[in-house]
Design an enzyme around this catalytic site. Structure first.
Site, short mmCIF file in Angstrom:
data_model
loop_
_atom_site.label_atom_id
_atom_site.label_comp_id
_atom_site.label_asym_id
_atom_site.label_seq_id
_atom_site.Cartn_x
_atom_site.Cartn_y
_atom_site.Cartn_z
N PRO A 128 43.53 35.12 46.23
CA PRO A 128 43.37 36.20 47.21
C PRO A 128 44.66 36.48 47.99
CG PRO A 128 41.45 34.76 47.22
CD PRO A 128 42.43 34.15 46.28
N ALA A 130 47.83 35.36 46.85
CA ALA A 130 49.00 35.10 46.00
C ALA A 130 48.86 35.86 44.69
CB ALA A 130 49.15 33.61 45.73
N PHE A 156 40.56 38.22 40.40
CA PHE A 156 41.02 39.17 39.37
C PHE A 156 41.29 38.47 38.04
CE2 PHE A 156 41.60 42.03 42.91
CZ PHE A 156 41.19 43.24 42.35
N ILE A 157 40.42 37.59 37.64
CA ILE A 157 40.64 36.85 36.40
C ILE A 157 39.91 37.54 35.24
CG2 ILE A 157 40.49 34.59 35.26
CD1 ILE A 157 42.38 34.85 37.82
N GLU A 243 54.16 38.03 26.84
CA GLU A 243 53.11 38.67 27.64
C GLU A 243 53.50 40.12 27.96
OE1 GLU A 243 51.84 36.48 31.07
OE2 GLU A 243 51.15 38.28 32.09
N LEU A 339 46.04 69.34 31.05
CA LEU A 339 45.93 70.25 29.91
C LEU A 339 44.50 70.37 29.41
CD1 LEU A 339 49.19 69.35 27.93
CD2 LEU A 339 48.76 71.34 29.35
N GLU A 369 57.13 46.94 39.95
CA GLU A 369 58.21 46.71 40.91
C GLU A 369 58.85 45.34 40.64
OE1 GLU A 369 55.13 47.72 41.77
OE2 GLU A 369 55.64 49.79 42.24
C1 LIG Z 1 42.29 44.36 35.76
C2 LIG Z 1 43.12 43.20 36.21
C3 LIG Z 1 43.11 42.04 35.46
C4 LIG Z 1 43.84 40.94 35.90
N1 LIG Z 1 43.80 39.78 35.16
C5 LIG Z 1 44.38 38.66 35.66
C6 LIG Z 1 44.21 37.40 34.98
O1 LIG Z 1 43.57 37.31 33.93
N2 LIG Z 1 44.76 36.30 35.53
C7 LIG Z 1 45.48 36.34 36.70
O2 LIG Z 1 45.95 35.31 37.13
N3 LIG Z 1 45.66 37.52 37.35
C8 LIG Z 1 45.12 38.67 36.87
N4 LIG Z 1 45.26 39.87 37.53
C9 LIG Z 1 46.00 39.91 38.78
C10 LIG Z 1 47.38 40.49 38.60
O3 LIG Z 1 48.18 39.60 37.88
C11 LIG Z 1 47.93 40.80 40.01
O4 LIG Z 1 47.26 41.98 40.42
C12 LIG Z 1 49.43 41.00 40.01
O5 LIG Z 1 50.09 39.78 39.81
C13 LIG Z 1 49.94 41.60 41.32
O6 LIG Z 1 49.47 40.90 42.41
P1 LIG Z 1 48.71 41.67 43.60
O7 LIG Z 1 47.82 42.67 43.00
O8 LIG Z 1 48.16 40.64 44.51
O9 LIG Z 1 49.84 42.49 44.33
P2 LIG Z 1 50.89 41.97 45.41
O10 LIG Z 1 51.69 40.86 44.85
O11 LIG Z 1 50.17 41.75 46.69
O12 LIG Z 1 51.80 43.25 45.54
C14 LIG Z 1 51.43 44.40 46.30
C15 LIG Z 1 52.55 45.42 46.17
O13 LIG Z 1 53.80 44.82 46.59
C16 LIG Z 1 54.77 44.92 45.54
N5 LIG Z 1 55.57 43.71 45.48
C17 LIG Z 1 55.15 42.43 45.56
N6 LIG Z 1 56.18 41.58 45.40
C18 LIG Z 1 57.27 42.34 45.19
C19 LIG Z 1 58.66 42.05 44.95
N7 LIG Z 1 59.10 40.81 44.88
N8 LIG Z 1 59.51 43.12 44.78
C20 LIG Z 1 59.06 44.39 44.85
N9 LIG Z 1 57.76 44.71 45.08
C21 LIG Z 1 56.88 43.72 45.24
C22 LIG Z 1 53.96 45.04 44.27
O14 LIG Z 1 54.69 45.66 43.25
C23 LIG Z 1 52.77 45.89 44.73
O15 LIG Z 1 53.16 47.24 44.72
C24 LIG Z 1 44.60 41.01 37.09
C25 LIG Z 1 44.61 42.19 37.83
C26 LIG Z 1 43.89 43.27 37.41
C27 LIG Z 1 43.91 44.51 38.25
#
Ligand SMILES: Cc1cc2nc3c(=O)[nH]c(=O)nc-3n(C[C@H](O)[C@H](O)[C@H](O)COP(=O)(O)OP(=O)(O)OC[C@H]3O[C@@H](n4cnc5c(N)ncnc54)[C@H](O)[C@@H]3O)c2cc1C
Length: 381
Positions: A128, A130, A156-157, A243, A339, A369
């Site tokens: 939540p 990280a 989000f797994i 990946e 379109l 990003e």
């Molecule tokens: C459908 C779906 C399936 C998924 N499946 C898995 C899975 O199987 N296993 C798993 O572990 N996770 C999974 N995820 C999670 C996914 O890996 C995370 O959503 C992703 O790592 C980004 O983390 P966050 O969404 O918490 O965004 P955050 O890290 O909170 O980022 C929020 C915003 O800040 C920006 N940001 C963050 N850090 C930086 C940086 N250093 N530089 C520039 N911009 C930055 C990001 O680009 C984004 O725009 C899944 C997500 C989705 C939506």
């Protein structure tokens, strides 16, 4: 000139896989989208038919096929216009961790089931608080005699509900350096203390079971550490290239499919003057621009596939490709929807689902990003 050298065997495999999709997958997708999950039986059918983990060695029940078979599998799955049967994630992202870092006993125990579809896998890193910043992970794993006790929450797994086996990242609370604290653990479904939380209701990826996982004093035997303790980050880094490349291949194939639908639609539907949309210069220019981008993306992806298959280090280029192709798919979906007009917004039009599903691709597997940040670092910026 074709960059990828597909053999007759590759073409034959693609044909068989397409037939499998047409008979076993496509007729069920609407139901899976409604149910927000794919039944386990569909995974088993895919495994039994030889379409999971095609690279896995024969000694574990696999076929030992080359990387182009993984490419074909990903492309053909993308062409089904759904994401629930997440075979690419299982076959080419998660199970390779077990193959590369697992002990012989772990490989013997898990690989045959991963190949046959009896074991569906998940990888649980995100928490939540990280996502991109894995160093901020809070889940802990503590040694207690011959056991490890895992506590924490993941979110989000993918395959979160269906998973029979999860690779879980957790930190040793006694290690202060966050990069040396992380290890990977194999946690089986049914282990006391391992429970599911919410099955997340997302704007896209409807047929994929994305879920929360909870670990509460979850005890696993110490034999279930994957690879060396404290090497979690290194292992994750080693697998990023494939990946990201797999994501890029899926996004490119999805973009190609959406453009094909749109060209077909524009050729067969007419404006108020009775002319096909494709005869209007504005539509032609839009389609030409998109086709040009598709061809640029295809050349880039195919070159990276060759380099990756040859064992080259292209982690920067695959990061670029992940961001570029997923942005391409996202922007192309938006332009194609315009379109199509109103029909594009209905569930009768395949683009509606494609539009929703490609939206998420720039977020998972490392946000776009973060991909650009990696490239900037390697460019010495
Ligand atoms: C459908 C779906 C399936 C998924 N499946 C898995 C899975 O199987 N296993 C798993 O572990 N996770 C999974 N995820 C999670 C996914 O890996 C995370 O959503 C992703 O790592 C980004 O983390 P966050 O969404 O918490 O965004 P955050 O890290 O909170 O980022 C929020 C915003 O800040 C920006 N940001 C963050 N850090 C930086 C940086 N250093 N530089 C520039 N911009 C930055 C990001 O680009 C984004 O725009 C899944 C997500 C989705 C939506």
């Amino acid at each position: 000139m074709e960059i990828l050298k597909y053999t007759d065997e590759h073409h034959e495999f693609r044909k068989r896989l397409r037939t499998f999709m047409e008979t076993e997958v496509i007729p069920n997708i609407d139901q899976w989208e409604t149910d927000h999950i794919v039944p386990k039986e569909a995974w088993r059918k895919m495994g039994r038919a030889g379409f999971l983990c095609t690279w896995a060695s024969k000694e574990y029940g696999g076929q030992g096929l080359d990387f182009l078979y993984s490419v074909i599998s990903t492309e053909e799955m993308a062409k089904t216009n759904h994401t629930g049967l997440a075979a690419m994630l299982h076959s080419d992202i998660i199970v390779p961790y077990i193959n590369s870092f697992g002990s012989e006993a772990q490989k013997k125990k898990y690989l045959p089931g991963c190949i046959s579809g009896d074991i569906i896998t998940a990888v649980a890193m995100t928490e939540p608080d990280a996502g991109s910043d894995l160093a901020g992970m809070r889940s802990t794993a503590e040694m207690d005699g011959d056991e490890i006790i895992i506590n924490g929450a993941k979110t989000f797994i993918s395959n979160g509900i269906n998973a029979d086996l999860a690779i879980v990242a957790a930190k040793n609370p006694l290690e202060e350096n966050p990069y040396q604290a992380l290890s990977l653990y194999l946690v089986e479904d049914g282990t006391p203390g391992f429970t599911r939380g919410r099955h997340l209701d997302k704007m896209g990826f409807h047929s994929q079971d994305t879920a929360e996982l909870f670990f509460s004093n979850c005890r696993i035997p110490k034999e279930n550490i994957l690879g060396q303790p404290g090497m979690g980050f290194i292992m994750l880094m080693q697998k990023l290239q494939q990946e990201r490349l797999m994501c890029a291949i899926g996004a490119q194939a999805a973009a190609e499919l959406m453009l094909k639908w749109t060209i077909d639609y524009c050729k067969t539907h007419h404006d108020a003057a009775g002319k096909p949309f494709s005869k209007s210069q504005a539509t032609q220019f839009a389609l030409v621009e998109m086709m040009t981008e598709i061809k640029v993306g295809r050349a880039f992806i195919d070159k990276l596939i060759c380099e990756h298959a040859a064992g080259e280090n292209v982690v920067v280029e695959t990061s670029m490709a992940k961001y570029w192709t997923t942005d391409l798919a996202k922007n192309l979906a938006r332009r194609c929807l315009d379109l199509f007009g109103d029909f594009g917004l209905t569930e009768d039009c395949p683009l509606a689902r494609g539009f929703r599903d490609v939206r998420v691709m720039s977020i998972f597997a490392g946000t776009n990003e973060v991909m650009k940040g990696i490239a900037a670092k390697f460019m010495g910026l």
